[in-house]
Design a protein around this motif. Sequence first.
Motif, PDB file in Angstrom:
ATOM      1  N   ARG A   1     -73.619  63.611  18.123  1.00  0.00           N
ATOM      2  CA  ARG A   1     -74.523  64.762  18.216  1.00  0.00           C
ATOM      3  C   ARG A   1     -73.890  65.972  17.520  1.00  0.00           C
ATOM      4  O   ARG A   1     -74.538  66.644  16.725  1.00  0.00           O
ATOM      5  N   SER A   2     -72.580  66.184  17.772  1.00  0.00           N
ATOM      6  CA  SER A   2     -71.985  67.390  17.164  1.00  0.00           C
ATOM      7  C   SER A   2     -71.899  67.231  15.642  1.00  0.00           C
ATOM      8  O   SER A   2     -71.953  68.212  14.915  1.00  0.00           O
TER       9      SER A   2
ATOM     10  N   LEU B   1     -74.921  68.558  14.327  1.00  0.00           N
ATOM     11  CA  LEU B   1     -74.937  70.032  14.339  1.00  0.00           C
ATOM     12  C   LEU B   1     -74.322  70.590  13.065  1.00  0.00           C
ATOM     13  O   LEU B   1     -74.829  71.543  12.466  1.00  0.00           O
ATOM     14  N   VAL B   2     -73.216  69.976  12.646  1.00  0.00           N
ATOM     15  CA  VAL B   2     -72.541  70.465  11.436  1.00  0.00           C
ATOM     16  C   VAL B   2     -73.460  70.287  10.226  1.00  0.00           C
ATOM     17  O   VAL B   2     -73.591  71.168   9.374  1.00  0.00           O
TER      18      VAL B   2
ATOM     19  N   PRO C   1     -64.817  69.778  20.306  1.00  0.00           N
ATOM     20  CA  PRO C   1     -64.793  68.343  20.640  1.00  0.00           C
ATOM     21  C   PRO C   1     -65.160  67.458  19.450  1.00  0.00           C
ATOM     22  O   PRO C   1     -65.013  66.240  19.517  1.00  0.00           O
ATOM     23  N   LEU C   2     -65.620  68.059  18.340  1.00  0.00           N
ATOM     24  CA  LEU C   2     -66.000  67.234  17.185  1.00  0.00           C
ATOM     25  C   LEU C   2     -64.768  66.517  16.639  1.00  0.00           C
ATOM     26  O   LEU C   2     -63.745  67.150  16.377  1.00  0.00           O
ATOM     27  N   SER C   3     -64.849  65.190  16.505  1.00  0.00           N
ATOM     28  CA  SER C   3     -63.660  64.438  16.041  1.00  0.00           C
ATOM     29  C   SER C   3     -63.564  64.564  14.518  1.00  0.00           C
ATOM     30  O   SER C   3     -64.554  64.796  13.843  1.00  0.00           O
TER      31      SER C   3
END
Lengths: 50, 222, 237, 240
Positions: free
Chosen positions: B2-3, B6-7, B87-89
């Motif tokens: 999900r993140s 977002l990017v 938290p984005l890996s």
Amino acid sequence: MNSTFFLIAAYLAIWAGIFGYLLVTGRHQQRLARRLEMLEERISRTEAGQ
Amino acid sequence: MRSAWLVIRKDLRAELRRPQAMIAMLFFGFLLLVILDVAVPAGTEITPETGAGILWVAITFSSVLGLGRSFDREKENHCLEGLLLSPLSPEGLFGAKMAVNCIFMGLAELAILPLFFILYGDAFLRSLPALALVLLLANSGFAATGTLFAAITAGADRNEALLPMLFFPLVMPLIAMAVRATGMIFAGAPLPEYSSWLQVMAAFTLIFTGLGFLVSRHIFRD
Amino acid sequence: MIPRTRNPEPVLITCTALLFAAAVYAVFFHAPAERVMGLVQKIFYFHLSCALVAFLSFTTACISGVAYLVSRDLKWDVLGAAAVEIGLVFTTLVLATGMLWGRPVWNAWWTWDPRLTTSLILWFIFAAYFILRAAVEKRQQRAAYCAVMAIAGFVDVPIVFLSARLWRSIHPVVIRADGVNMAPPMLTALLVSLAAFAALWGVLLRRRVRILAMAEQIRILEHRLDREPAQARRARY
Amino acid sequence: MAADDYLEVSGLCKEYEGCRALRDLSFRLARGDFLTLFGPNGAGKSTLLRIIATLTAPDSGRVRVDGADLEDGSEEFRKRLGFISHHALLYDQMSALENLVFSASLYGVADPGARAEELLAQVDLQLHRHRLAGTFSRGMRQRLSIARALVNDPDLLLLDEPFTGLDRQAALLLGELLLVLKERRRTIIMVTHDLDRGLAMASRVGILAGGRLAFLEPRHRIDAAAFAGLYLATINGETS
């Protein structure tokens, strides 16, 4: 036969490449070794001087 | 995941507001198409191979400009660290940037293709669907390698020419295969004839996407 | 400390020299001239040996790249850089001999033969490796980036070769010299020269790694020297 | 590791270009501790914070938070981490509101919009919510970057010389926010040169010099007046 010309040229190229590289790395190694000794000697002198 | 989305959304919205990458890609792509016309003897109908070569030179060089911009926004104010703190890996970040690059290249090609058909004759127009497949494969291959080395170039000091020097030798096979496949498509060859080229392109894309995901952890963390 | 005693190196160098002498003897006197191409075919032995050394180097670079990313130990980075440099030197030799051999046989300096094209693209990739190496200051970041480049370059090889072969399949397939089955003496000549070049590779790699390690040691000592006087002065006041 | 230990740092080593930034650094913090670290430049303070924040990989040593080792995956930890450094970490081409909404959603905050508005109110920037961050004055950027760092209401907050270069309003604001976090028993590590501010809020005080933790004592055992002299002595002693 002109093809022997290319044979000779190829071998010259290989010998030049190999010996050139050996020569360059050899001289480079000596220069670094001298510089390393000079530095170590200065370090030991400053540590002794402290 | 999900993140990562977002990017992608953030980059697309920022690009919409100030299209730095898109302008560079389109401008350079059009320019190349016009300049490459010099390579074609005047007044003759160009052969499929030459047409494919011209198209892919224009696409490749315009893509490199877009890829070079992928981390520009992150370098302002060190925002890359902001993303790494979240938290984005790193893998997610790489995937997001790769997707953004794919989208940008796709958009650029949507604009470059019509101009290509105008300049070089629309006899090749009938091969559009097959061409789309080749474009998709090549885009993802470029995006995988390009994003990986754009991240590396972003880490190295400011050196504009570093990315093309690292990028082109590696994607050489992908370009060769794309040109060969497009040439055959333009010549009207059926799919089975050029399918082996597409397989090599697919293999390239998979390998470099995998490599990108595997090493991204090491590239973003100093 | 860097072992500066050079005892192992002279032994290695003499053994390599002996192997080379054997190779030269085998290639020029033991192996018969090839029927079709005559004497010029003798370039092939050392041409292939150079290619072997280049391949060994790039494999080492890839392995040390992976090892660095896993262990973060800078010695792998040093090994990788040394391997790539040797690989680049020998790829240049492969290209030179390839062209010199191609000219009389196919009367063209360059043919898009899959192996030669692969060597050419490899040459560009690992030349780019050094451009990248020069562009990054921080050692650990540079090591990580170069490791990725070495891995990417190595992973690219099969694809480059495959695409070069596919690319050529349009052109008429030219009879390739080494496709001709090798007479036994030719084979021994080839094996001896391969062994000689492998030994040479070992010597060069050892020496290059020691040189790069020495350079690193010098940088650290210089760094300490710059800081040393400042602290020495403060302690006295 | 004692039961109430929230953060445990053990044997951290890091070497940059031949000089050793951190030399076998170890300490523990309980939940709700406010640790202030003093030390000269180049003592490894920023490196320590960057390692805890998983931005930099240590050469050796371990960081354990809430019993979990950061090396085995730090995504959960990063959800609860805040980091205020010299960099603003703001996108200049996005408005203040967009920056905060983006960060909030990145941290998986329940209602990003509401959270962003709440933060803008806290840092007194509601009037400029739609202005691009790039057009902000220095003071406004500092307040916005403070808001961004607190968007996920962090359990562990790392501050790298937060007060240097802050204007009066931003400094007051940061002071208040830190007090609020302290009352909510959040763990904070602050690296600073500002002796009085650093001592005022700390529950434990440490001095980092030459990559080593030369001094670490609870605040109540330290006499504020004598601390300045102690600080200079430790630094000179450590690095000669």
